[in-house]
Design a protein around this motif. Structure first.
Motif, PDB file in Angstrom:
ATOM      1  N   ASN A 165     -33.103 -53.389  56.028  1.00  0.00           N
ATOM      2  CA  ASN A 165     -32.981 -54.447  57.015  1.00  0.00           C
ATOM      3  C   ASN A 165     -34.129 -55.447  56.931  1.00  0.00           C
ATOM      4  O   ASN A 165     -35.304 -55.081  56.886  1.00  0.00           O
ATOM      5  N   ASN A 166     -33.758 -56.740  56.894  1.00  0.00           N
ATOM      6  CA  ASN A 166     -34.702 -57.856  56.903  1.00  0.00           C
ATOM      7  C   ASN A 166     -35.625 -57.871  55.680  1.00  0.00           C
ATOM      8  O   ASN A 166     -36.754 -58.343  55.757  1.00  0.00           O
ATOM      9  N   ILE A 199     -32.004 -62.297  51.581  1.00  0.00           N
ATOM     10  CA  ILE A 199     -32.521 -61.440  52.649  1.00  0.00           C
ATOM     11  C   ILE A 199     -31.365 -60.633  53.236  1.00  0.00           C
ATOM     12  O   ILE A 199     -30.343 -61.183  53.630  1.00  0.00           O
ATOM     13  N   LYS A 201     -29.556 -58.477  56.074  1.00  0.00           N
ATOM     14  CA  LYS A 201     -29.596 -58.526  57.526  1.00  0.00           C
ATOM     15  C   LYS A 201     -28.874 -57.328  58.139  1.00  0.00           C
ATOM     16  O   LYS A 201     -28.042 -56.695  57.488  1.00  0.00           O
ATOM     17  N   GLU A 202     -29.215 -57.043  59.384  1.00  0.00           N
ATOM     18  CA  GLU A 202     -28.537 -55.979  60.118  1.00  0.00           C
ATOM     19  C   GLU A 202     -27.033 -56.272  60.187  1.00  0.00           C
ATOM     20  O   GLU A 202     -26.617 -57.414  60.334  1.00  0.00           O
TER      21      GLU A 202
END
Length: 452
Positions: A165-166, A199, A201-202
């Motif tokens: 995540n992230n 990136i 992401k959730e």
């Protein structure tokens, strides 16, 4: 290449849709008025609302110009008659039939054409194989399996606590010290082919390619443990459940079967004796599962004919403590819903059948085909032949079309994530992920000259 598809049911409609998206010339024949009208409204192809077992219908479809004939109705007899006419009267080069009767299927799987059929697909058999693959690899997620057995593709949704995540991809590759590739990301119904700067992401759904050892490490980091399957409950024992049950019994796995058909339960009791516990009851009744102490089961497989019931029962089983669950579903929107629930793996007979057909009708050196993202993309495994266009070229010498990526290569049993200096060689197994729009362009690189 002109293709004629008979039947606008789940399998016929889907194979037609995917071929159209690839830019193929398709004629669809459907006897049922409502199904034909639905296809006319939603598919960009010529639809004939007549019976395919009528010679005049096949003439109207210009069957004598077709290279491929696929009969995928829900009737074995209609499919066999249509295929026989296509071969005997029009000599179509390649003919595919959907067959549900296992006796027919066994005859035609021996490699000899039968009633004009060159290739037979049985959705229930293909789905059973998929379930058994999931079991073999521990049921930690859906799995795409390849002939190159050292490579697999799996997917999971990124949770808030996930190590992914992230993070940018290049950060993950340097920090995790594990060989893997994120080949695609599904984000709010958008397909993304990532690069190093992407990136994560959730709630992203990641499609990861790696060898079995690396994949197990990744899932352990995500809190998903590979379980040894010793005790299984199958809810619904139709053709798929029955096939899986026989395999599990042969592996001496402790098995319980639940089905509400009393006659079927009696038949199963006679067939399986003390090798399986047969319970006659309705799985929609919570008392059935509560009495069975689901927390003691390593795996629950919901394989009834009711897709909604399979999803609900799988969720209930997981809440009651079952370690792993597999749900049998067919509708594309249900597959999407299931991916967001606490269901470890889903199996679609329709998708399995479509993949099997696509593998056959593609050019000759293709080893496996998997449709993903509701058919918007495919993962294709090519075997490099002596006369493949890319043979002896370096990866940096070829310019792949947008929407495509080489995700892995297997050479002499070793999985490789290639860079620009990788040189293709004969017998390499190359796994490519491509959007539907780019498949024809991809074939120009990897399909051997001898089969074009």
């Amino acid at each position: 290449m002109k293709t004629i598809v008979v039947g606008a049911g789940s399998v016929g409609y889907e194979i037609t849709k995917q071929l159209i998206e690839e830019g193929k010339d398709v004629v669809l024949i459907e006897k049922d008025y409502n199904r034909a009208q639905n296809a006319i409204n939603k598919l960009d192809c010529f639809v004939i609302n007549k019976s395919a077992s009528d010679l005049e219908t096949l003439r109207e479809a210009e069957c004598d110009d077709a290279e491929i004939f696929i009969s995928a109705t829900e009737s074995d007899e209609v499919n066999l008659i249509a295929c026989s006419l296509a071969r005997s009267q029009f000599n179509v080069p390649r003919i595919v039939a959907r067959i549900r009767n296992l006796d027919y299927s066994r005859v035609m799987s021996e490699g000899k054409p039968f009633l004009g059929v060159d290739y037979v697909v049985t959705p229930e058999v293909e789905a059973s194989r998929k379930i058994l693959d999931d079991i073999r690899f521990g049921v930690v997620s859906d799995i795409l399996h390849f002939e190159a057995k050292d490579i697999q593709m799996r997917n999971f949704s990124v949770e808030k606590e996930s190590v992914f995540n992230n993070k940018r991809l290049f950060q993950l590759r340097s920090s995790l010290k594990i060989k893997f590739l994120i080949s695609a990301i599904l984000r709010e119904n958008e397909l993304i082919i990532p690069d190093g700067s992407t990136i994560i992401k959730e709630k992203d759904r990641l499609y990861i390619v790696a060898d079995a050892e690396s994949m197990e490490k990744i899932f352990l980091m995500e809190g998903k443990k590979v379980e040894t399957i010793k005790k299984v409950l199958i809810a619904g024992c139709g053709q798929i459940g029955h096939t899986v049950a026989k395999f599990l019994i042969a592996k001496k796995i402790k098995l319980t079967i639940v089905d509400k058909d009393s006659a079927l339960c009696e038949q199963l009791s006679e067939e399986m004796g003390n090798k399986a516990l047969i319970l006659c009851g309705d799985i929609s009744e919570p008392s059935i599962f509560e009495e069975e102490n689901l927390h003691k089961y390593d795996l629950v497989i919901t394989a009834t004919k009711n897709q909604e019931l399979n999803l609900l029962t799988s969720i209930f089983a997981k809440n009651m403590g079952a370690k792993k669950v597999i749900a049998l579903v067919g509708k594309s929107n249900y597959l999407t819903i299931a991916s967001k629930l606490d269901i470890d793996a889903t199996v679609s007979p329709k998708a399995c059948a479509v993949d099997s057909i696509l593998k056959y009708i593609r050019k000759g050196n293709i080893r496996t085909v998997h449709s993903i993202f509701d058919g918007r993309a495919e993962v294709i495994e090519y075997s490099i032949a002596d006369d493949s266009p890319v043979n002896n070229l370096f990866l940096k010498q070829i310019s792949l079309p947008s929407g495509s990526i080489i995700v892995a290569i297997s050479r002499n049993g070793e999985g490789i994530v290639p860079d620009g200096n990788f040189q293709f060689q004969t017998d390499d197994d190359v796994i490519v992920l491509s959007s539907k729009e780019s498949i024809a362009k991809i074939e120009k690189f990897f399909v051997a000259e001898s089969v074009k």
